[in-house]
Scaffold this active site. Sequence first.
Site, PDB file in Angstrom:
ATOM      1  N   ASP A 141       0.829  -1.203   0.000  1.00 33.35           N
ATOM      2  CA  ASP A 141       0.000   0.000   0.000  1.00 33.35           C
ATOM      3  C   ASP A 141       0.860   1.249   0.000  1.00 33.35           C
ATOM      4  OD1 ASP A 141      -2.560   1.409   2.208  1.00 33.35           O
ATOM      5  OD2 ASP A 141      -2.360   1.472   0.016  1.00 33.35           O
ATOM      6  N   LYS A 144       2.979   3.080  -5.932  1.00 33.45           N
ATOM      7  CA  LYS A 144       2.530   2.015  -6.851  1.00 33.45           C
ATOM      8  C   LYS A 144       3.640   1.511  -7.747  1.00 33.45           C
ATOM      9  CE  LYS A 144      -0.761   3.137  -4.479  1.00 33.45           C
ATOM     10  NZ  LYS A 144      -0.742   2.410  -3.187  1.00 33.45           N
ATOM     11  N   ASP A 169      -3.160  -2.990  -2.453  1.00 31.61           N
ATOM     12  CA  ASP A 169      -4.206  -1.975  -2.538  1.00 31.61           C
ATOM     13  C   ASP A 169      -4.034  -1.162  -3.824  1.00 31.61           C
ATOM     14  OD1 ASP A 169      -5.200   0.987  -0.645  1.00 31.61           O
ATOM     15  OD2 ASP A 169      -6.415  -0.458  -1.762  1.00 31.61           O
ATOM     16  N   ASN A 170      -5.101  -0.509  -4.279  1.00 32.54           N
ATOM     17  CA  ASN A 170      -5.047   0.491  -5.354  1.00 32.54           C
ATOM     18  C   ASN A 170      -4.630  -0.032  -6.722  1.00 32.54           C
ATOM     19  OD1 ASN A 170      -3.563   2.111  -2.719  1.00 32.54           O
ATOM     20  ND2 ASN A 170      -5.577   2.742  -3.420  1.00 32.54           N
ATOM     21  N   GLU A 199     -11.421   4.252  -1.331  1.00 34.28           N
ATOM     22  CA  GLU A 199     -11.851   4.619   0.023  1.00 34.28           C
ATOM     23  C   GLU A 199     -12.725   5.878   0.048  1.00 34.28           C
ATOM     24  OE1 GLU A 199      -8.749   3.851  -0.830  1.00 34.28           O
ATOM     25  OE2 GLU A 199      -7.309   5.398  -0.341  1.00 34.28           O
TER      26      GLU A 199
END
Length: 214
Positions: A141, A144, A169-170, A199
């Site tokens: 997280d 990236k 995540d993401n 989120e």
Amino acid sequence: TGTSRPQRMLKAVQKNATKGDPQSVISAIDYYCRHKEWAMNVGDDKGLILDSVLMEVNPSTVLELGTYCGYSTVRIARLMSPGSKLITVEFNPAFAEVARQIIAYAGLQDKVTLVEGSSGDLIPKMKERFGIKYFDFVFLDHWKDSYAPDTKLLEDCGLLKKGTVLLADNVICPGAPEYLKYVRNSPRYESRYYKSNLEYTKAEDGLEKSVFLG
Ligand SMILES: Oc1cc(-c2ccc(F)cc2)cc2nccnc12
Ligand SMILES: [Mg+2]
């Protein structure tokens, strides 16, 4: 100048949560970020998926890359068994300072080791510094562009074992295309996408779960 967004989040926890009660810390942050000021916590929608994957694995050792304010650190540590250890890595000292206080407010400081620095520098030191043989669960997280290189580094440092679960995540927003290509095309991983929302918004985002096959 005044306070930062992480400092305001900490204030909201101190005002609205109960010391030693991780769920109240999670709820206080979610309320603040949904109704007052957005922040890049994994959040409640994706948080439920994180909870269920974590409980399925019931890990003894966890690595989190990207602590931010400690929201997912608290979500993960609250579900971990006695004696298990979570190491969380944060590059930004201001984020790390707030995270320490939020993790302590939740009463989870004994399970959590927060390390400041770059994941690329720290991953090769995990064995010697923290006596870690393998990680059972890794939550990605952070930046990236670091997901893929850090995953390869974890492999090369012998920190993954057959069955280790990576949860990222993401992978849609902001997106981690190189990471998805890597884990989805590599014969060493079994990958699956969990569709959810960015989120506190209606935008799509999701988590990629990848099991290391050894
Ligand atoms: O969960 C996240 C969301 C975002 C993010 C920022 C701005 C947007 F507009 C959308 C999404 C950035 C993140 N960076 C690091 C770790 N997690 C992140
Ligand atoms: Mg995130």
